[in-house]
Design a protein around this motif. Structure first.
Motif, PDB file in Angstrom:
ATOM      1  N   ARG A  37       0.836  -1.198   0.000  1.00 29.32           N
ATOM      2  CA  ARG A  37       0.000   0.000   0.000  1.00 29.32           C
ATOM      3  C   ARG A  37       0.871   1.248   0.000  1.00 29.32           C
ATOM      4  O   ARG A  37       1.889   1.290   0.680  1.00 29.32           O
ATOM      5  CB  ARG A  37      -0.943  -0.011   1.212  1.00 29.32           C
ATOM      6  N   ALA A  71      -3.796  13.205  -3.574  1.00 26.83           N
ATOM      7  CA  ALA A  71      -4.925  13.393  -4.498  1.00 26.83           C
ATOM      8  C   ALA A  71      -5.319  14.866  -4.493  1.00 26.83           C
ATOM      9  O   ALA A  71      -5.076  15.587  -3.525  1.00 26.83           O
ATOM     10  CB  ALA A  71      -6.100  12.526  -4.067  1.00 26.83           C
ATOM     11  N   TRP A 120      -5.797  11.456  -8.876  1.00 30.74           N
ATOM     12  CA  TRP A 120      -4.527  11.061  -8.263  1.00 30.74           C
ATOM     13  C   TRP A 120      -3.738  10.202  -9.228  1.00 30.74           C
ATOM     14  O   TRP A 120      -4.285   9.631 -10.174  1.00 30.74           O
ATOM     15  CB  TRP A 120      -4.744  10.335  -6.938  1.00 30.74           C
ATOM     16  N   ALA A 146      -1.252   6.957  -9.561  1.00 31.71           N
ATOM     17  CA  ALA A 146      -0.873   5.714  -8.876  1.00 31.71           C
ATOM     18  C   ALA A 146       0.644   5.575  -8.848  1.00 31.71           C
ATOM     19  O   ALA A 146       1.345   6.205  -9.648  1.00 31.71           O
ATOM     20  CB  ALA A 146      -1.489   4.523  -9.595  1.00 31.71           C
ATOM     21  N   HIS A 202      -5.747   8.461 -12.189  1.00 34.14           N
ATOM     22  CA  HIS A 202      -7.053   7.956 -11.744  1.00 34.14           C
ATOM     23  C   HIS A 202      -7.962   9.115 -11.374  1.00 34.14           C
ATOM     24  O   HIS A 202      -7.508  10.183 -10.947  1.00 34.14           O
ATOM     25  CB  HIS A 202      -6.889   7.026 -10.547  1.00 34.14           C
ATOM     26  N   ALA A 255     -13.567   9.643  -3.406  1.00 38.82           N
ATOM     27  CA  ALA A 255     -12.662   9.297  -2.306  1.00 38.82           C
ATOM     28  C   ALA A 255     -13.098  10.045  -1.065  1.00 38.82           C
ATOM     29  O   ALA A 255     -13.865  10.998  -1.129  1.00 38.82           O
ATOM     30  CB  ALA A 255     -11.227   9.669  -2.672  1.00 38.82           C
ATOM     31  N   ILE A 275      -4.213   9.832   0.266  1.00 37.18           N
ATOM     32  CA  ILE A 275      -5.009   8.596   0.274  1.00 37.18           C
ATOM     33  C   ILE A 275      -4.056   7.407   0.124  1.00 37.18           C
ATOM     34  O   ILE A 275      -2.944   7.547  -0.376  1.00 37.18           O
ATOM     35  CB  ILE A 275      -6.067   8.559  -0.857  1.00 37.18           C
ATOM     36  N   TRP A 276      -4.514   6.250   0.584  1.00 37.53           N
ATOM     37  CA  TRP A 276      -3.745   5.011   0.434  1.00 37.53           C
ATOM     38  C   TRP A 276      -4.263   4.264  -0.782  1.00 37.53           C
ATOM     39  O   TRP A 276      -5.474   4.097  -0.952  1.00 37.53           O
ATOM     40  CB  TRP A 276      -3.889   4.136   1.669  1.00 37.53           C
ATOM     41  N   THR A 277      -3.359   3.808  -1.641  1.00 40.53           N
ATOM     42  CA  THR A 277      -3.738   3.034  -2.828  1.00 40.53           C
ATOM     43  C   THR A 277      -2.817   1.822  -2.953  1.00 40.53           C
ATOM     44  O   THR A 277      -1.753   1.765  -2.322  1.00 40.53           O
ATOM     45  CB  THR A 277      -3.616   3.865  -4.124  1.00 40.53           C
ATOM     46  N   ARG A 332      -5.784   1.661  -7.027  1.00 40.00           N
ATOM     47  CA  ARG A 332      -7.081   1.409  -6.390  1.00 40.00           C
ATOM     48  C   ARG A 332      -6.999   1.821  -4.928  1.00 40.00           C
ATOM     49  O   ARG A 332      -6.032   1.487  -4.242  1.00 40.00           O
ATOM     50  CB  ARG A 332      -7.459  -0.062  -6.503  1.00 40.00           C
ATOM     51  N   ILE A 333      -8.018   2.525  -4.444  1.00 36.86           N
ATOM     52  CA  ILE A 333      -8.025   2.993  -3.059  1.00 36.86           C
ATOM     53  C   ILE A 333      -8.166   1.798  -2.117  1.00 36.86           C
ATOM     54  O   ILE A 333      -9.031   0.938  -2.309  1.00 36.86           O
ATOM     55  CB  ILE A 333      -9.167   4.010  -2.831  1.00 36.86           C
ATOM     56  N   ARG A 372      -6.025   2.039   5.121  1.00 39.83           N
ATOM     57  CA  ARG A 372      -4.724   2.351   5.710  1.00 39.83           C
ATOM     58  C   ARG A 372      -4.076   1.060   6.215  1.00 39.83           C
ATOM     59  O   ARG A 372      -4.763   0.203   6.762  1.00 39.83           O
ATOM     60  CB  ARG A 372      -4.957   3.304   6.884  1.00 39.83           C
TER      61      ARG A 372
END
Length: 201
Positions: A64, A69, A100, A102, A108, A112, A127-129, A134-135, A138
């Motif tokens: 992750r 974003a 955002w 990746a 993307h 969110a 944000i965590w992806t 893909r989101i 955490r």
């Protein structure tokens, strides 16, 4: 302590039955097992849980990624948030449409949750992806993983102690039933004339 004093009391008592001595020894053995085996099992389970959870933390940290974003526009409040009076951590988060990039370089665009109270177009948030953008949630925190491992170890110790005490109570219950059955047989042998003059009792 009560168990040990019980054993000492039964040791030279002329009214002592074999079942009384067995019951006292059983209580002592179970007490020792609870004091020794339960902590050992709890520690063993806790260590296994700690290793597994910390490995999960490392895997999640590797898989992750924290990316930045940009807010495009704010979305309406989530339909699940029906109570406007609720005060929680969700009040500091807003649903937005954002852009955002990746970790693999792909762009993307989508909805969110932004940790912004009043988001405006162009605001940035983290944000965590996953690797492909893909989101995701955490990653698990090491301290939280340790807390879960400690709780797992404590739970295992309590379950062990409970199982040992339940086993002891079950054995004592069976012994008591057997004792009552023997008493019933003795009363049946004595017959209805027990205690009357001339019956030899």
């Amino acid at each position: 302590m009560r168990t040990i004093s019980g054993l000492w009391r039964w040791r030279h008592n002329p009214l002592r039955r074999t079942s009384d001595l067995v019951e006292a020894w059983l209580a002592l053995v179970v007490l020792l097992l609870i004091l020794v085996a339960a902590p050992v099992i709890g520690s063993f389970v806790g260590n296994i849980a700690q290793d597994a959870l910390q490995q999960s933390v490392r895997d999640q940290r590797a898989a992750r990624h924290l990316v930045t974003a940009t807010v495009v526009r704010k979305l309406d409040r989530s339909p699940l948030d029906t109570d406007p009076e609720t005060s929680s951590a969700r009040d500091l988060r807003s649903r937005v449409v954002a852009d955002w990039t990746a970790p693999d370089g792909s762009g993307h665009h989508g909805a969110a949750m932004a940790e912004l109270k009043s988001p405006h177009r162009g605001d940035h948030f983290a944000i965590w992806t996953d690797l492909h953008g893909r989101i995701v949630a955490r990653p698990l925190d090491p301290a939280t993983a340790t807390t879960h491992a400690v709780l797992a170890g404590f739970g295992a110790a309590m379950l062990t102690a409970g199982a040992l005490e339940t086993g002891r109570r079950l054995i004592v219950w069976r012994m008591t039933r057997r004792r009552y059955a023997r008493w019933d047989q003795a009363w049946d042998k004595a017959g209805p004339d027990w205690g009357r003059t001339g019956t030899g009792s």
